[in-house]
Motif scaffolding. Structure first.
Motif, PDB file in Angstrom:
ATOM      1  N   ALA A 339     -18.599   2.995 -13.720  1.00 27.10           N
ATOM      2  CA  ALA A 339     -19.934   3.485 -13.401  1.00 27.10           C
ATOM      3  C   ALA A 339     -20.349   4.609 -14.332  1.00 27.10           C
ATOM      4  N   ALA A 340     -19.398   5.449 -14.711  1.00 26.04           N
ATOM      5  CA  ALA A 340     -19.704   6.557 -15.616  1.00 26.04           C
ATOM      6  C   ALA A 340     -20.156   6.032 -16.984  1.00 26.04           C
ATOM      7  N   ILE A 341     -19.468   5.036 -17.493  1.00 30.10           N
ATOM      8  CA  ILE A 341     -19.836   4.471 -18.795  1.00 30.10           C
ATOM      9  C   ILE A 341     -21.240   3.891 -18.742  1.00 30.10           C
ATOM     10  N   LYS A 342     -21.573   3.198 -17.654  1.00 29.51           N
ATOM     11  CA  LYS A 342     -22.913   2.622 -17.518  1.00 29.51           C
ATOM     12  C   LYS A 342     -23.986   3.703 -17.444  1.00 29.51           C
ATOM     13  N   ARG A 343     -23.613   4.885 -16.955  1.00 30.89           N
ATOM     14  CA  ARG A 343     -24.557   5.996 -16.871  1.00 30.89           C
ATOM     15  C   ARG A 343     -24.625   6.814 -18.162  1.00 30.89           C
ATOM     16  N   GLY A 344     -23.885   6.398 -19.160  1.00 28.54           N
ATOM     17  CA  GLY A 344     -23.922   7.113 -20.428  1.00 28.54           C
ATOM     18  C   GLY A 344     -23.019   8.321 -20.476  1.00 28.54           C
ATOM     19  N   ILE A 345     -21.941   8.301 -19.689  1.00 29.46           N
ATOM     20  CA  ILE A 345     -20.961   9.386 -19.689  1.00 29.46           C
ATOM     21  C   ILE A 345     -19.685   8.888 -20.361  1.00 29.46           C
ATOM     22  N   ALA A 346     -19.176   9.646 -21.314  1.00 27.58           N
ATOM     23  CA  ALA A 346     -17.966   9.277 -22.052  1.00 27.58           C
ATOM     24  C   ALA A 346     -16.903  10.354 -21.866  1.00 27.58           C
ATOM     25  N   LEU A 347     -15.637   9.953 -21.876  1.00 30.01           N
ATOM     26  CA  LEU A 347     -14.523  10.888 -21.731  1.00 30.01           C
ATOM     27  C   LEU A 347     -13.548  10.724 -22.891  1.00 30.01           C
ATOM     28  N   VAL A 348     -13.447  11.756 -23.732  1.00 30.52           N
ATOM     29  CA  VAL A 348     -12.398  11.819 -24.753  1.00 30.52           C
ATOM     30  C   VAL A 348     -11.241  12.568 -24.114  1.00 30.52           C
ATOM     31  N   ALA A 349     -10.212  11.823 -23.681  1.00 33.91           N
ATOM     32  CA  ALA A 349      -9.149  12.377 -22.841  1.00 33.91           C
ATOM     33  C   ALA A 349      -8.218  13.279 -23.632  1.00 33.91           C
ATOM     34  N   GLU A 350      -7.483  14.111 -22.900  1.00 33.57           N
ATOM     35  CA  GLU A 350      -6.575  15.086 -23.497  1.00 33.57           C
ATOM     36  C   GLU A 350      -5.487  14.423 -24.320  1.00 33.57           C
ATOM     37  N   ASP A 351      -4.910  13.353 -23.810  1.00 29.99           N
ATOM     38  CA  ASP A 351      -3.802  12.659 -24.485  1.00 29.99           C
ATOM     39  C   ASP A 351      -4.348  11.370 -25.088  1.00 29.99           C
ATOM     40  N   ARG A 352      -4.711  11.419 -26.358  1.00 25.24           N
ATOM     41  CA  ARG A 352      -5.358  10.257 -26.973  1.00 25.24           C
ATOM     42  C   ARG A 352      -4.429   9.054 -27.032  1.00 25.24           C
ATOM     43  N   LYS A 353      -3.115   9.291 -27.179  1.00 20.09           N
ATOM     44  CA  LYS A 353      -2.200   8.166 -27.350  1.00 20.09           C
ATOM     45  C   LYS A 353      -1.957   7.413 -26.043  1.00 20.09           C
ATOM     46  N   ASP A 354      -1.888   8.140 -24.934  1.00 18.30           N
ATOM     47  CA  ASP A 354      -1.615   7.491 -23.653  1.00 18.30           C
ATOM     48  C   ASP A 354      -2.882   7.132 -22.888  1.00 18.30           C
ATOM     49  N   GLN A 355      -3.979   7.872 -23.116  1.00 19.86           N
ATOM     50  CA  GLN A 355      -5.164   7.703 -22.283  1.00 19.86           C
ATOM     51  C   GLN A 355      -6.379   7.139 -23.003  1.00 19.86           C
ATOM     52  N   SER A 356      -6.389   7.150 -24.325  1.00 15.62           N
ATOM     53  CA  SER A 356      -7.609   6.770 -25.033  1.00 15.62           C
ATOM     54  C   SER A 356      -7.453   5.615 -26.009  1.00 15.62           C
ATOM     55  N   LEU A 357      -6.234   5.298 -26.396  1.00 22.12           N
ATOM     56  CA  LEU A 357      -6.027   4.292 -27.434  1.00 22.12           C
ATOM     57  C   LEU A 357      -5.000   3.246 -27.011  1.00 22.12           C
ATOM     58  N   VAL A 358      -5.167   2.033 -27.549  1.00 25.05           N
ATOM     59  CA  VAL A 358      -4.138   1.001 -27.460  1.00 25.05           C
ATOM     60  C   VAL A 358      -3.466   0.986 -28.824  1.00 25.05           C
ATOM     61  N   LEU A 359      -2.356   1.684 -28.939  1.00 24.43           N
ATOM     62  CA  LEU A 359      -1.792   2.031 -30.245  1.00 24.43           C
ATOM     63  C   LEU A 359      -1.414   0.822 -31.084  1.00 24.43           C
ATOM     64  N   ASP A 360      -0.962  -0.251 -30.469  1.00 24.36           N
ATOM     65  CA  ASP A 360      -0.540  -1.420 -31.237  1.00 24.36           C
ATOM     66  C   ASP A 360      -1.713  -2.274 -31.704  1.00 24.36           C
ATOM     67  N   GLU A 361      -2.914  -1.984 -31.188  1.00 26.24           N
ATOM     68  CA  GLU A 361      -4.092  -2.756 -31.583  1.00 26.24           C
ATOM     69  C   GLU A 361      -4.808  -2.086 -32.746  1.00 26.24           C
ATOM     70  N   SER A 362      -5.761  -2.798 -33.312  1.00 28.60           N
ATOM     71  CA  SER A 362      -6.414  -2.381 -34.545  1.00 28.60           C
ATOM     72  C   SER A 362      -7.498  -1.334 -34.318  1.00 28.60           C
ATOM     73  N   VAL A 363      -7.950  -0.753 -35.424  1.00 27.13           N
ATOM     74  CA  VAL A 363      -9.093   0.154 -35.395  1.00 27.13           C
ATOM     75  C   VAL A 363     -10.309  -0.564 -34.798  1.00 27.13           C
ATOM     76  N   ARG A 364     -10.521  -1.797 -35.193  1.00 31.11           N
ATOM     77  CA  ARG A 364     -11.653  -2.582 -34.682  1.00 31.11           C
ATOM     78  C   ARG A 364     -11.547  -2.790 -33.180  1.00 31.11           C
ATOM     79  N   PHE A 365     -10.383  -3.205 -32.705  1.00 31.13           N
ATOM     80  CA  PHE A 365     -10.178  -3.461 -31.273  1.00 31.13           C
ATOM     81  C   PHE A 365     -10.462  -2.206 -30.461  1.00 31.13           C
ATOM     82  N   ASN A 366      -9.911  -1.066 -30.893  1.00 32.73           N
ATOM     83  CA  ASN A 366     -10.085   0.180 -30.158  1.00 32.73           C
ATOM     84  C   ASN A 366     -11.517   0.695 -30.227  1.00 32.73           C
TER      85      ASN A 366
END
Length: 521
Positions: A339-366
């Motif tokens: 719901a937050a994303i649909k409302r235009g709210i984004a979260l850049v989380a504290e731990d980018r590796k565990d909470q924000s990225l799928v490390l084994d996937e590509s730049v495009r995928f992420n």
């Protein structure tokens, strides 16, 4: 370099290539016993590769390594450990659901006749904890330890391996100031025992307190070594990035005011419940963020800063939260990340590796993950549209990547953070929640992220920013809100905020609950 006799460690002309890409090109360093050598460089400078060579991660490399004047071959981690080399990585290598003592002796359990000797294990662990000044039970679960305590458990584990060369990778990136000072005392104690320390950090202000010398790397090359006290921060930055750069770019132009209808209004936000889900509780937190405003959230570790962002984003079960959140004039009920994303709210989380990225996937995928519906027709992803959007963000953010199909895990920390920002920018957010946006990245990438935030704010995007680096927060923000023990303790306008005033408001008081200090214009 000064001649202080035979060094504890000497690395001569170390080289390493990956798939034809030169990661290290003739790098040399010397480490004396009982000294701290700081290793500096932007993300991608080659620091991690050099440390991995020393740690035995790469079985082959160019050049020579000497320990106590003897040529050694570090072709495996066990070979490095047997020679007294131990590494404490930025992402701690502990098992949360095991005890402190079991983590220290993991893989080297003390046993006799097939039976564990628990008494001996606890006694030996307690002595190691005493050496690092950590007064906790060896039988406490690691999960129950604060991050600063876990850092010291890692140091104790290194000492259990009879470490003589200790590598510390960004050891203070997630610690409060008081915890940093405690760690520095431990480092000083270790050097008094003759242990040599290689200290990697992006926090240049720490070097005067902890290091004896500093070696700067750039693009896989050794740029130069300097003695601490005989080099300025500005010179080190020029050596690192090849140009002068401001660490903290204050936002240009007019500061935002609260005259507009708030982009976000939070009233009496409280968070209670399971401590395994949230690290801190919140008590009646209220705040507003105007369009184009950058509101900074300051406070000590564990004060509840991240919990404010996660609560607004809807990351916790509704049963744990109370209070109201209004975005762009509309109440935000039944909060959830979707719901937050649909409302235009984004979260850049504290731990980018565990909470924000799928490390084994590509730049495009992420990059397109949060806005994938814009690049799909029904259940099918449209590759051309997805690739074009990703390429545009890579260019706009100046992301250094061999291609948009490169796995994110192969990028430097600063470039990984740019991928996280690209992911959210493709959702066209009106409010971005930034949690430690520049943790563990170099000064050049920091300056670029600060400039991006300022540029987006000028375009009307609002920001709620958490940072443990007060100079960064003071430079970026229009206003500062201080969180202390889960409640708002003070509010400052940017013109009136100082590090001393903010820290004073962040300190827990023995008196009744602090009165909110309203200094904003």
């Amino acid at each position: 370099m000064t001649d202080e006799g035979q060094p504890l460690l000497e690395m001569r002309n170390i080289g390493k290539s990956f798939a034809g890409v030169r990661a290290l090109d003739g790098v040399s360093l010397k480490l004396q016993a009982g000294k701290v050598l700081a290793l500096l460089g932007e993300n991608g400078a080659g620091k991690s590769t050099l440390i991995n060579v020393l740690s035995g991660v790469f079985p082959s490399y160019e050049g020579e390594i000497f320990i106590d004047g003897q040529l050694v071959h570090l072709n495996s981690p066990s070979a490095a450990q047997s020679l007294g080399v131990s590494t404490i990585h930025q992402e701690l290598n502990l098992v949360p659901d095991m005890s402190v003592e079991d983590n220290i002796w993991l893989g080297r359990e003390r046993a006799r006749g097939g039976w564990l000797r628990k008494g001996d294990t606890s006694e030996a662990a307690a002595k190691l904890l005493e050496r690092v000044g950590l007064e906790i039970s060896p039988r406490r679960l690691v999960r129950a330890c604060r991050l600063a305590e876990q850092q010291l458990v890692e140091v104790a584990k290194a000492l259990s391996l009879d470490a003589r060369i200790l590598i510390m990778d960004e050891p203070t990136s997630a610690l409060a100031d008081s915890e940093v000072q405690r760690l520095f005392k431990v480092v000083a104690s270790l050097t008094e025992q003759g242990i040599g320390v290689i200290y990697i950090s992006h926090r240049l202000e720490e070097l005067d307190e902890v290091a004896d010398t500093v070696l700067v790397m750039r693009d896989g090359n050794e740029i130069g070594e300097r003695t601490i006290g005989q080099v300025t921060r500005e010179e080190l930055i020029r050596m690192m990035v090849g140009r002068p750069v401001s660490e903290y770019n204050a936002r240009p132009g007019e500061r935002s005011t609260l005259a507009d209808e708030p982009r976000l209004r939070v009233d009496n936000l409280s968070l209670r419940g399971d401590a395994r889900v949230a690290r801190a509780e919140l008590r009646d937190v209220s705040l507003t963020v105007a369009p184009g405003e950058i509101l900074g959230l300051a406070g000590l570790m564990g004060a509840g800063r991240s919990e404010v962002l996660l609560s607004i984003f809807g990351a916790y079960p509704g049963s744990m939260m109370s209070g109201t959140v209004v975005s762009d004039g509309t109440p935000f009920t039944h909060r959830s990340p979707q719901a937050a994303i649909k409302r235009g709210i984004a979260l850049v989380a504290e731990d980018r590796k565990d909470q924000s990225l799928v490390l084994d996937e590509s730049v495009r995928f992420n990059s397109t993950l949060a806005a994938l519906r814009h690049y799909a027709a029904g259940p099918w992803v449209l590759p051309g549209r997805e690739r074009a959007a990703t390429a545009e963000q890579v260019e706009n953010l100046d992301t250094k990547t061999p291609s948009i199909d490169t796995p994110v895990k192969d990028l430097s920390g600063g470039n990984q953070q740019k991928v996280v920002l690209a992911k959210w920018l493709l959702t066209s957010p009106g409010l971005i929640l930034l949690d430690e946006p520049t943790r563990g990245i170099d000064v050049g990438a920091k300056a670029e992220i600060h400039a991006l935030v300022a540029r987006l704010a000028e375009q009307g995007v609002s920001f709620l920013v958490v940072s443990s680096e007060l100079p960064e927060l003071l430079a970026m923000s229009d206003r500062i809100l201080v969180i202390c023990e889960g409640a708002v303790s003070a509010e400052f306008d940017a013109a009136d905020a100082t590090q001393e005033r903010v820290l004073t408001a962040a300190m827990p008081s023995s008196h009744a609950e602090s009165t909110r200090e309203k200094v904003a214009a």
